[in-house]
Enzyme design. Structure first.
Site, PDB file in Angstrom:
ATOM      1  N   CYS A 140       2.196   4.076   2.823  1.00 25.76           N
ATOM      2  CA  CYS A 140       2.640   3.128   3.850  1.00 25.76           C
ATOM      3  C   CYS A 140       2.852   3.861   5.169  1.00 25.76           C
ATOM      4  CB  CYS A 140       3.888   2.398   3.399  1.00 25.76           C
ATOM      5  SG  CYS A 140       5.239   3.503   2.934  1.00 25.76           S
ATOM      6  N   SER A 141       4.102   4.016   5.575  1.00 23.70           N
ATOM      7  CA  SER A 141       4.371   4.668   6.859  1.00 23.70           C
ATOM      8  C   SER A 141       5.669   5.460   6.825  1.00 23.70           C
ATOM      9  CB  SER A 141       4.418   3.631   7.975  1.00 23.70           C
ATOM     10  OG  SER A 141       5.445   2.690   7.722  1.00 23.70           O
ATOM     11  N   CYS A 142       5.954   6.145   5.717  1.00 24.98           N
ATOM     12  CA  CYS A 142       7.162   6.974   5.642  1.00 24.98           C
ATOM     13  C   CYS A 142       7.087   8.044   6.716  1.00 24.98           C
ATOM     14  CB  CYS A 142       7.292   7.602   4.254  1.00 24.98           C
ATOM     15  SG  CYS A 142       7.556   6.373   2.961  1.00 24.98           S
TER      16      CYS A 142
END
Length: 194
Positions: A101-103
């Site tokens: 995702c976008s950690c």
């Protein structure tokens, strides 16, 4: 429109009230965390990098425990996932990506850039990191340098300690922080003298 017009707004308020009533978190702590998140920016990470470049003890601390090093500079890390720091060297160049995702290490770099969240960036970073860096950021990593892709996750965030540019030996910490860009701290770019 009333702030509590949706079911999710009402649910959030109920959870916050429950946490406060149980003594787990106070409204003030929530407010402080929201303010810290909103204030986070790449400038905080740049301060960490510049300090590591001028202070060998801080560099060691940063590489051992990024969250502790951030706290030492007044960057609040309470409630954040652990922060690992990867050092770029003459042998290894690190590239941080979140494949799911976008950690992102928001506490020290702020909100992720839009492209960091894209499926195209995530896939290309894993499949052809060297090609991605050259094509998208004009960052050419010599063939003799290994490019290591590191996955940031919900449980552990990563940032890069880039190599200090040659010719900056007499620069002070503030001037050094001024040349560190967000991309340098995730490995898509390398610091350049301004």
């Amino acid at each position: 429109m009333n702030i509590l017009d949706t079911d999710s707004d009402r649910l959030l308020l109920a959870v916050r009230s429950l946490l406060e009533n149980k003594g787990i978190v106070s409204t003030e702590e929530v407010r402080q965390r929201m303010a810290a998140t909103d204030a986070a920016s790449p400038g905080q990470g740049a301060r960490m990098v510049a300090r590591a470049w001028v202070d060998p003890g801080y560099r060691v601390s940063m590489l051992e425990d990024g969250a502790k090093a951030a706290e030492a500079l007044g960057i609040p890390m309470r409630g954040m996932p652990p922060l690992g720091v990867l050092e770029n060297t003459a042998e290894v160049h690190n590239l941080v990506v979140c494949t799911l995702c976008s950690c992102y290490p928001r506490a020290v770099l702020g909100y992720p850039p839009f492209w960091y969240k894209s499926a195209a960036f995530r896939a290309r970073a894993v499949r052809d990191p060297r090609g991605l860096l050259a094509a998208e950021w004009k960052t050419v990593i010599p063939d003799a340098v290994k490019v290591r892709v590191v996955d940031s996750t919900a449980d552990y965030r990563w940032m890069v300690l880039p190599a200090r540019p040659a010719g900056t030996d007499d620069w002070d910490e503030a001037r050094l922080a001024g040349i560190v860009r967000e991309g340098d701290m995730i490995g898509v770019t390398v610091p350049r003298m301004a």
